[in-house]
Design an enzyme around this catalytic site. Structure first.
Site, short mmCIF file in Angstrom:
data_model
loop_
_atom_site.label_atom_id
_atom_site.label_comp_id
_atom_site.label_asym_id
_atom_site.label_seq_id
_atom_site.Cartn_x
_atom_site.Cartn_y
_atom_site.Cartn_z
N CYS A 212 0.85 -1.19 0.00
CA CYS A 212 0.00 0.00 0.00
C CYS A 212 0.89 1.24 0.00
O CYS A 212 1.71 1.44 0.90
CB CYS A 212 -0.91 0.00 1.23
SG CYS A 212 -1.77 1.57 1.47
N ASP B 100 0.34 16.68 -1.31
CA ASP B 100 0.05 15.88 -2.51
C ASP B 100 1.15 16.11 -3.55
O ASP B 100 1.59 17.24 -3.76
CB ASP B 100 -1.33 16.27 -3.08
CG ASP B 100 -1.85 15.23 -4.06
OD1 ASP B 100 -2.84 14.56 -3.73
OD2 ASP B 100 -1.25 15.08 -5.15
N HIS C 54 -4.54 1.04 8.27
CA HIS C 54 -4.93 0.80 6.88
C HIS C 54 -6.41 0.46 6.79
O HIS C 54 -6.85 -0.59 7.22
CB HIS C 54 -4.11 -0.35 6.27
CG HIS C 54 -4.47 -0.62 4.83
ND1 HIS C 54 -3.92 0.08 3.78
CD2 HIS C 54 -5.38 -1.46 4.28
CE1 HIS C 54 -4.45 -0.33 2.65
NE2 HIS C 54 -5.34 -1.27 2.92
N ASN D 199 -12.58 10.66 -2.10
CA ASN D 199 -13.01 9.86 -3.24
C ASN D 199 -13.10 8.40 -2.79
O ASN D 199 -12.20 7.91 -2.11
CB ASN D 199 -12.00 9.99 -4.38
CG ASN D 199 -11.92 11.42 -4.90
OD1 ASN D 199 -12.91 12.12 -4.94
ND2 ASN D 199 -10.72 11.84 -5.28
N THR E 10 -7.85 6.46 -6.43
CA THR E 10 -6.74 5.78 -7.12
C THR E 10 -5.78 5.10 -6.15
O THR E 10 -4.93 4.32 -6.60
CB THR E 10 -5.95 6.78 -8.00
OG1 THR E 10 -5.40 7.80 -7.17
CG2 THR E 10 -6.84 7.40 -9.07
N HIS F 58 -6.16 3.28 0.22
CA HIS F 58 -6.00 3.55 1.65
C HIS F 58 -6.78 4.85 1.85
O HIS F 58 -6.42 5.87 1.25
CB HIS F 58 -4.51 3.70 1.99
CG HIS F 58 -4.20 3.96 3.45
ND1 HIS F 58 -3.24 3.24 4.15
CD2 HIS F 58 -4.69 4.89 4.32
CE1 HIS F 58 -3.17 3.71 5.40
NE2 HIS F 58 -4.04 4.71 5.53
N HIS G 270 -8.31 8.29 2.29
CA HIS G 270 -7.59 9.56 2.42
C HIS G 270 -8.53 10.71 2.11
O HIS G 270 -9.50 10.56 1.36
CB HIS G 270 -6.36 9.62 1.51
CG HIS G 270 -6.65 9.30 0.08
ND1 HIS G 270 -6.76 8.00 -0.37
CD2 HIS G 270 -6.86 10.10 -0.99
CE1 HIS G 270 -7.02 8.02 -1.66
NE2 HIS G 270 -7.10 9.28 -2.08
N HIS H 251 -8.57 14.75 0.88
CA HIS H 251 -7.84 15.87 0.27
C HIS H 251 -8.28 17.14 1.00
O HIS H 251 -9.48 17.39 1.15
CB HIS H 251 -8.21 16.01 -1.20
CG HIS H 251 -7.91 14.80 -2.05
ND1 HIS H 251 -6.82 14.72 -2.87
CD2 HIS H 251 -8.57 13.62 -2.19
CE1 HIS H 251 -6.82 13.55 -3.50
NE2 HIS H 251 -7.88 12.86 -3.10
P1 5GP Z 1 -7.32 9.85 -5.11
O1 5GP Z 1 -7.31 10.07 -6.59
O2 5GP Z 1 -7.14 8.38 -4.75
O3 5GP Z 1 -8.47 10.48 -4.40
O4 5GP Z 1 -6.05 10.62 -4.58
C1 5GP Z 1 -4.77 10.10 -4.58
C2 5GP Z 1 -3.84 11.28 -4.46
O5 5GP Z 1 -2.56 10.81 -4.09
C3 5GP Z 1 -3.66 12.06 -5.78
O6 5GP Z 1 -4.04 13.42 -5.58
C4 5GP Z 1 -2.16 11.92 -6.08
O7 5GP Z 1 -1.61 13.09 -6.62
C5 5GP Z 1 -1.57 11.57 -4.72
N1 5GP Z 1 -0.39 10.74 -4.79
C6 5GP Z 1 -0.23 9.62 -5.54
N2 5GP Z 1 0.99 9.10 -5.35
C7 5GP Z 1 1.61 9.91 -4.46
C8 5GP Z 1 2.92 9.88 -3.87
O8 5GP Z 1 3.76 9.00 -4.11
N3 5GP Z 1 3.23 10.88 -2.99
C9 5GP Z 1 2.33 11.88 -2.70
N4 5GP Z 1 2.74 12.82 -1.85
N5 5GP Z 1 1.09 11.93 -3.24
C10 5GP Z 1 0.75 10.96 -4.11
ZN ZN Z 2 -2.42 1.42 3.62
#
Ligand code: 5GP
Ligand code: ZN
Length: 112
Positions: A3, A29, A45, A85, A93, A96, A98, A100
């Site tokens: 993860c 981010d 997790h 999301n 994406t 885990h 999260h 924003h």
């Molecule tokens: P989701 O699309 O799942 O709601 O948000 C995932 C977020 O994680 C995205 O905004 C993406 O830019 C961020 N993200 C993906 N990989 C990494 C990483 O390796 N480091 C950091 N700091 N953010 C990441």
């Molecule tokens: Zn996790």
């Protein structure tokens, strides 16, 4: 467990820390969608909002306690948006849960 956010929490993948306590970790981010864009995660997790139960829902309160602390520390008096999301259609994406925290631009929604 493979993860990405667990690895970030453990420090195995570097991140720019914004806030941390016993339950929560927040970091910048990597691909910010606003001038201020933090990702806030529970250290435990949990895959997504669809997995929240009476046993783990206290962690969501801890997430929002962190939101308020970060907003105060970052002086986000003009406001902010918190986005979660969930699942494929929700645009999640990373598997885990999260949140924003977006700020420092006009985030009015829905857009005109
Ligand atoms: P989701 O699309 O799942 O709601 O948000 C995932 C977020 O994680 C995205 O905004 C993406 O830019 C961020 N993200 C993906 N990989 C990494 C990483 O390796 N480091 C950091 N700091 N953010 C990441
Ligand atoms: Zn996790």
């Amino acid at each position: 467990m493979d993860c990405l956010f667990c690895k970030i929490i453990a420090g195995d993948i570097p991140s720019s820390k914004i806030y941390e306590d016993e339950w929560v970790y927040a970091f910048a981010d990597i691909d910010p969608k606003a001038p201020f864009h933090a990702i806030i995660v529970p250290k435990e997790h949990i895959v997504s909002a669809a997995e929240i139960t009476a046993e783990n829902s206290r962690l969501i309160a801890k997430i929002y306690e962190a939101v308020a602390k970060i907003a105060k520390a970052e002086k986000l008096e003009k406001g902010f948006r918190v986005v979660n999301n969930c699942g494929e259609d929700g645009g999640q994406t990373v598997g885990h849960i999260h949140f924003h925290l977006l700020a420092r631009r006009n985030l009015a929604w829905p857009p005109d």
